[in-house]
Design a protein around this motif. Structure first.
Motif, PDB file in Angstrom:
ATOM      1  N   PHE A  13      43.728  42.206  47.526  1.00  0.00           N
ATOM      2  CA  PHE A  13      43.245  40.887  47.977  1.00  0.00           C
ATOM      3  C   PHE A  13      44.407  39.945  48.261  1.00  0.00           C
ATOM      4  O   PHE A  13      44.375  39.161  49.205  1.00  0.00           O
ATOM      5  CB  PHE A  13      42.315  40.281  46.910  1.00  0.00           C
ATOM      6  N   ARG A  14      45.443  39.994  47.468  1.00  0.00           N
ATOM      7  CA  ARG A  14      46.587  39.095  47.670  1.00  0.00           C
ATOM      8  C   ARG A  14      47.303  39.365  48.989  1.00  0.00           C
ATOM      9  O   ARG A  14      47.930  38.459  49.543  1.00  0.00           O
ATOM     10  CB  ARG A  14      47.584  39.273  46.519  1.00  0.00           C
ATOM     11  N   ARG A  15      47.163  40.591  49.508  1.00  0.00           N
ATOM     12  CA  ARG A  15      47.805  40.894  50.784  1.00  0.00           C
ATOM     13  C   ARG A  15      47.040  40.303  51.964  1.00  0.00           C
ATOM     14  O   ARG A  15      47.585  40.219  53.068  1.00  0.00           O
ATOM     15  CB  ARG A  15      47.946  42.414  50.961  1.00  0.00           C
ATOM     16  N   ARG A  55      46.117  34.757  49.717  1.00  0.00           N
ATOM     17  CA  ARG A  55      47.530  34.933  49.367  1.00  0.00           C
ATOM     18  C   ARG A  55      47.899  34.147  48.120  1.00  0.00           C
ATOM     19  O   ARG A  55      48.849  34.512  47.408  1.00  0.00           O
ATOM     20  CB  ARG A  55      48.415  34.509  50.538  1.00  0.00           C
ATOM     21  N   ASP A  56      47.164  33.049  47.837  1.00  0.00           N
ATOM     22  CA  ASP A  56      47.449  32.238  46.653  1.00  0.00           C
ATOM     23  C   ASP A  56      46.407  32.434  45.559  1.00  0.00           C
ATOM     24  O   ASP A  56      46.277  31.598  44.653  1.00  0.00           O
ATOM     25  CB  ASP A  56      47.505  30.758  47.036  1.00  0.00           C
ATOM     26  N   LEU A  57      45.666  33.526  45.621  1.00  0.00           N
ATOM     27  CA  LEU A  57      44.602  33.769  44.653  1.00  0.00           C
ATOM     28  C   LEU A  57      45.191  33.939  43.252  1.00  0.00           C
ATOM     29  O   LEU A  57      46.091  34.752  43.019  1.00  0.00           O
ATOM     30  CB  LEU A  57      43.816  35.025  45.049  1.00  0.00           C
ATOM     31  N   GLU A  58      44.676  33.145  42.322  1.00  0.00           N
ATOM     32  CA  GLU A  58      45.108  33.254  40.936  1.00  0.00           C
ATOM     33  C   GLU A  58      44.385  34.399  40.251  1.00  0.00           C
ATOM     34  O   GLU A  58      43.216  34.681  40.533  1.00  0.00           O
ATOM     35  CB  GLU A  58      44.821  31.944  40.193  1.00  0.00           C
ATOM     36  N   ARG A  59      45.047  35.048  39.331  1.00  0.00           N
ATOM     37  CA  ARG A  59      44.436  36.180  38.633  1.00  0.00           C
ATOM     38  C   ARG A  59      43.257  35.717  37.786  1.00  0.00           C
ATOM     39  O   ARG A  59      42.256  36.416  37.653  1.00  0.00           O
ATOM     40  CB  ARG A  59      45.486  36.872  37.748  1.00  0.00           C
ATOM     41  N   ASP A 115      39.575  37.353  37.882  1.00  0.00           N
ATOM     42  CA  ASP A 115      38.916  37.872  36.681  1.00  0.00           C
ATOM     43  C   ASP A 115      37.594  37.169  36.422  1.00  0.00           C
ATOM     44  O   ASP A 115      36.630  37.787  35.944  1.00  0.00           O
ATOM     45  CB  ASP A 115      39.845  37.688  35.474  1.00  0.00           C
ATOM     46  N   ALA A 116      37.514  35.862  36.767  1.00  0.00           N
ATOM     47  CA  ALA A 116      36.254  35.126  36.546  1.00  0.00           C
ATOM     48  C   ALA A 116      35.149  35.657  37.442  1.00  0.00           C
ATOM     49  O   ALA A 116      33.988  35.777  37.020  1.00  0.00           O
ATOM     50  CB  ALA A 116      36.472  33.635  36.807  1.00  0.00           C
ATOM     51  N   VAL A 117      35.487  35.997  38.697  1.00  0.00           N
ATOM     52  CA  VAL A 117      34.468  36.535  39.603  1.00  0.00           C
ATOM     53  C   VAL A 117      34.031  37.913  39.138  1.00  0.00           C
ATOM     54  O   VAL A 117      32.836  38.257  39.147  1.00  0.00           O
ATOM     55  CB  VAL A 117      35.020  36.587  41.044  1.00  0.00           C
ATOM     56  N   VAL A 118      34.979  38.728  38.715  1.00  0.00           N
ATOM     57  CA  VAL A 118      34.627  40.063  38.204  1.00  0.00           C
ATOM     58  C   VAL A 118      33.723  39.934  36.984  1.00  0.00           C
ATOM     59  O   VAL A 118      32.702  40.633  36.863  1.00  0.00           O
ATOM     60  CB  VAL A 118      35.912  40.853  37.868  1.00  0.00           C
TER      61      VAL A 118
END
Length: 907
Positions: A20-22, A27-31, A35-38
């Motif tokens: 996803f970060r690619r 590109r600025d997605l925080e981990r 994790d919250a969406v998962v």
């Protein structure tokens, strides 16, 4: 996207995150967000993801594939209703869900160019039938439309500053001169009301009363809908916290409105300091939680996140069920957003920022529905003083406020329906010229004086005087000179006290807010420099904060007034304004026509130029030939002379002839019209081709000679036809009556009149000036038809100032009223004329020239004292048309009184 990726195969969490970060959007997605969406989709029995916490793997559950395929998509579902025509089930279009739910069977609405009547409302379907042209309502759609950008708002601000000069608009914007003039008038009207024009560098705040006794607060902010929406929500929340009451509010591209109740009283200029740029973002978040946009965007986001399937069991989930399930999901994730207010703790609502859908919904509201960055930048400019702020109290809304007061549901910042909006209680008058608008914009001094008279007590005994002293605070020696005996009686009974130069009730307070409140209730408006206000300077501010008094301007001076009394002054002022522009009666309209058509001695025109103006006004109207020079023209032109008419005709400025109808009669009674020769082709074409088959032998001979040899002098015509003078006169009279012949001068027609007592004997040779000629009335072409209708429409407006169906009953012009209405509607849209209700008692549309509206008001203020008598064939004779009396048969010798009531006939 995570669910869709996992349906194709399992993923390691770290690898999927890096994948996803690619992608550029993430590109600025925080981990932590990942994790919250998962976690959200891997929780519960209905989860779409299975998470192996030990191996840190992600896999789709069995139900995930079908859900992702059938319910995926980023386009929000607005759940529009399909409109089907019965009985063919033909798809007509769609209706917004809110409109369809509020509609009922039998309602008529417009879709496309047709009116439709609702037969039945089913889930997702509205069944209709053709309403056969019945008057419809206009449906509304609650949708997401792009608002005005900052750049466009800046350009509009430039136009508002410069377009007061029509030449600038023509040169820079490329509009027509008429449009430029109308824009300049609009801006001048707004500037006269507010003192300035709102722009990008100027905010203008206006406050005015509505019919319910409350007030409307309009902030003119030329920054576009996104910033205004944020500004409106934040101010609404600040008022709620300051006064303890929720407000109705709306915002559009140019302004926002807050509907205030009786309990809201404050210094108007202070509103600009209600919001602080440092805390406004948090305040705005609290405000948007109660706004309809939050629940709408929550429903969109849970649908995009596959938490709200569009289909279940192979069938689409009905929109109402989807709304209910979205609300249930909101109650689970963010219960405080829809909880009962009694169960909430005091202070701000704690927002669960760790929930991805809640966080996303708030972000969408702040950055998509609103422009939070632009909003905060605007507040910073206000605090820095780089933007001008103006506040003004008005007796009624300015023209700039009309748009937001009439705004539709998509501008509302609360959930109150259209029919319950307090803005519906705002009285708005018909737009007049700038000067008249400015005159009508002030509080009426007579209304102020009347209220002061009404509120001052008028006791009839000592007991009533004591009762008045209990509530009015005190009364001075000068004010109570007429009550001195009663005051002495009360003083002897120890029920009244005399302190200094004031009388008080013994048991009433002598200082503080109670005294000031009573005095303001008894005195009405008080100037700001009055000794009373200086003495109670602290108490007046306390009463203002409590909503009991308001500051305003009275006769150009600042002052204070009890809120209830100020509302009464505004109501009296508006009543005066309405009386000034309310529809006039038929009798008043007839008096206006006497002024308009110059039938009053002091309004008559002078000389040949004045005669030409009268002919242009009466063009196309047919009257008996002799009546023109004996009655109609002398009534309107001072010192009328026949030579003036002949001179205008011989110089080519005026033409005459019979335009409508045909038939023989005496020469004096032949119906003819006068009209400018420049438009003669159009007038003659409107009359159409004339039938010459019914002519007598002599008339046929004269017509053939004129047709063969062209225009001829009378002597040449007599020689060519060989007819005796009497026969030639009769033939010419017959040809004029058939609309086939005209002359260079009106004296040609005048020479056909038989002598009354003295003058030439029949049979003597005629020596009239000018020539006789045939009237060539060709068929009007389709390309010229619209121009001809517009000529007729403008002429009728010039004739009567105000035009409606009844004013045309005496006209013979063969143009249908429906065609004239089309022209008048275009003229109204261009700002050339006004549409409205100008004359009472007559149905249908009415249109008036701007000068006529002003003249109508003047004629009401200055009634005509003397009678004005005109003949039955005069254009001013509306007996039986605008008046209840029977219409008098056309008779050139009978006269009618049109300027006094009742209308009478006299020999």
């Amino acid at each position: 996207q995570i669910v869709a990726a996992c349906t194709a195969g399992e993923w390691l969490e770290d690898e999927l995150y890096e994948c996803f970060r690619r992608a550029h959007p993430y590109r600025d997605l925080e981990r932590s967000d990942f994790d919250a969406v998962v976690a959200m989709h891997a929780r519960g029995r209905s989860a779409l993801l299975h998470r192996d916490g030990i191996g840190r793997r992600l896999m789709a559950t069995r139900r995930a594939r079908l859900t992702a395929i059938l319910s995926g998509g980023a386009i929000p579902d607005n759940a529009d209703y399909r409109v089907l025509q019965e009985p063919e089930d033909t798809l007509i279009g769609t209706l917004n869900e809110d409109f369809a739910v509020e509609a009922a069977r039998g309602d008529v609405f417009q879709l496309g160019n047709t009116s439709w009547q609702i037969l039945k409302i089913e889930p997702g379907i509205v069944r209709v039938a053709d309403a056969a042209g019945a008057s419809p309502t206009i449906p509304f759609w609650l949708g997401e439309a792009p608002t005005r950008t900052r750049e466009l708002s800046e350009e509009i601000g430039i136009v508002r500053e410069a377009a007061h000069d029509p030449e600038w608009s023509v040169r820079e914007a490329g509009v027509s001169h008429e449009v430029a003039l109308e824009v300049a008038r609009y801006l001048a009207d707004g500037r006269a009301a507010l003192g300035a024009v709102p722009t990008q560098d100027r905010l203008v705040l206006e406050r005015f009363f509505d019919e319910s006794g409350g007030q409307q607060l309009v902030l003119h902010s030329l920054f576009g809908g996104r910033i205004n929406r944020a500004l409106g929500l934040a101010l609404r929340k600040r008022f709620c916290r300051g006064f303890g009451f929720e407000l109705q509010a709306a915002a559009n591209e140019e302004a926002l409105v807050l509907s205030l109740g009786n309990q809201h009283s404050f210094e108007l200029e202070g509103v600009f300091g209600y919001l602080d740029s440092r805390s406004a973002r948090d305040l705005l978040i609290q405000a948007l939680l109660a706004a309809p946009m939050f629940t709408t965007r929550w429903r969109w986001n849970v649908g995009r996140a596959l938490l709200l399937p569009r289909l279940m069991g192979g069938r689409a989930v009905p929109p109402p069920i989807r709304r209910m399930r979205a609300e249930d999901l909101l109650a689970e994730a963010f219960p405080q957003a829809i909880a009962c207010g009694e169960t909430l703790p005091p202070g701000d609502i704690v927002v669960p920022d760790d929930h991805p859908i809640v966080s996303q919904t708030i972000d969408d509201c702040l950055t998509e529905a609103m422009d939070v960055d632009g909003f905060l930048a605007l507040l910073a400019r206000i605090e820095a003083g780089t933007i001008e702020t103006i506040a003004i109290d008005r007796p009624e809304p300015s023209v700039f406020a009309h748009g937001i007061l009439n705004s539709q549901p998509y501008t509302f910042l609360d959930d109150a329906p259209l029919e319950e909006r307090r803005t519906q209680a705002v009285g708005r008058r018909r737009v007049l010229d700038v000067k008249t608008s400015d005159e009508l914009g002030e509080l009426d001094p007579a209304a102020i004086a009347l209220v002061r008279t009404e509120v001052w007590p008028e006791p009839q005994s000592a007991e009533e005087l004591h009762e008045a002293l209990l509530w009015m605070g005190f009364v001075t020696d000068a004010e109570s000179s007429a009550w001195r005996d009663w005051l002495d009686e009360l003083a002897r009974a120890r029920r009244a006290l005399h302190v200094g130069e004031r009388w008080y009730a013994a048991e009433a307070a002598r200082t503080g807010k109670e005294v000031l409140r009573g005095r303001l209730e008894a005195l009405g408006p008080v100037d700001a420099d009055d000794p009373l206000i200086r003495e109670f300077s602290i108490e007046i501010r306390e009463l203002e904060a409590a909503g009991e008094v308001l500051s305003a301007r009275f006769s150009g001076k600042p002052g204070w007034c009890n809120r209830r009394l100020l509302a009464r002054i505004h109501r009296y002022t508006l009543d005066r304004l309405r009386r000034a522009i309310e529809p006039v009666s038929a009798a008043e309209f007839l008096r206006f026509l006497c002024r308009w058509q110059h039938a009053l001695p002091e309004r008559r025109l002078d000389g040949p130029r004045g005669l030409m103006a009268v002919i242009e006004q009466l063009a196309g109207f047919q009257a008996p030939a002799e009546a023109w020079e004996r009655h109609i023209l002398p009534t309107r032109v001072k010192g009328y002379q026949s030579a003036w008419l002949d001179g205008l005709a011989l110089s080519g400025e005026v033409a005459w002839g019979r335009l409508w109808g045909s038939g023989g009669s005496a020469a004096r009674a032949l119906p003819v019209a006068l009209f400018p020769r420049a438009a003669s082709a159009t007038w003659l074409s409107l009359g159409g081709a004339r039938d010459a088959t019914a002519l007598g032998g002599h008339a046929q001979l004269v017509r053939e000679v004129l047709d063969a040899r062209g225009a001829m002098f009378h002597t040449d015509l007599a020689r060519a036809t060989g007819l005796l003078p009497s026969a030639l006169e009769a033939a010419l009279c017959e040809l004029v009556g058939a609309g086939l012949v005209t002359g260079d001068a009106f004296s040609a027609l005048r020479s056909l009149f038989p002598p009354r007592r003295h003058g030439r004997r029949r049979g003597e040779p005629l020596m009239p000036p000018g020539r006789w000629s045939l009237v060539h009335a060709g068929a009007i072409s389709p390309s010229d038809s619209s121009a001809a209708v517009e000529l007729v429409a403008r002429t009728l407006l010039s004739r009567t100032g105000v035009v409606f169906r009844r004013t045309l009953l005496r006209e013979k012009i063969p143009v249908a009223w429906r065609d004239l209405i089309a022209v008048y509607r275009r003229m109204e849209a261009r700002g050339e004329i006004h549409g409205g209700r100008f004359v009472a008692g007559f149905h249908g549309e009415q249109y008036a020239l701007k000068d006529a509206v002003t003249e109508l008001r003047a004629s009401r203020k200055e009634p005509i004292e003397a009678d004005v008598r005109v003949i039955a064939g005069d254009p001013l004779n509306y007996l039986g048309i605008l008046t209840p009396e029977e219409r008098v048969a056309s008779n050139a010798l009978r006269k009618v009184t049109v300027a006094s009531a009742p209308v009478e006939t006299s020999p």
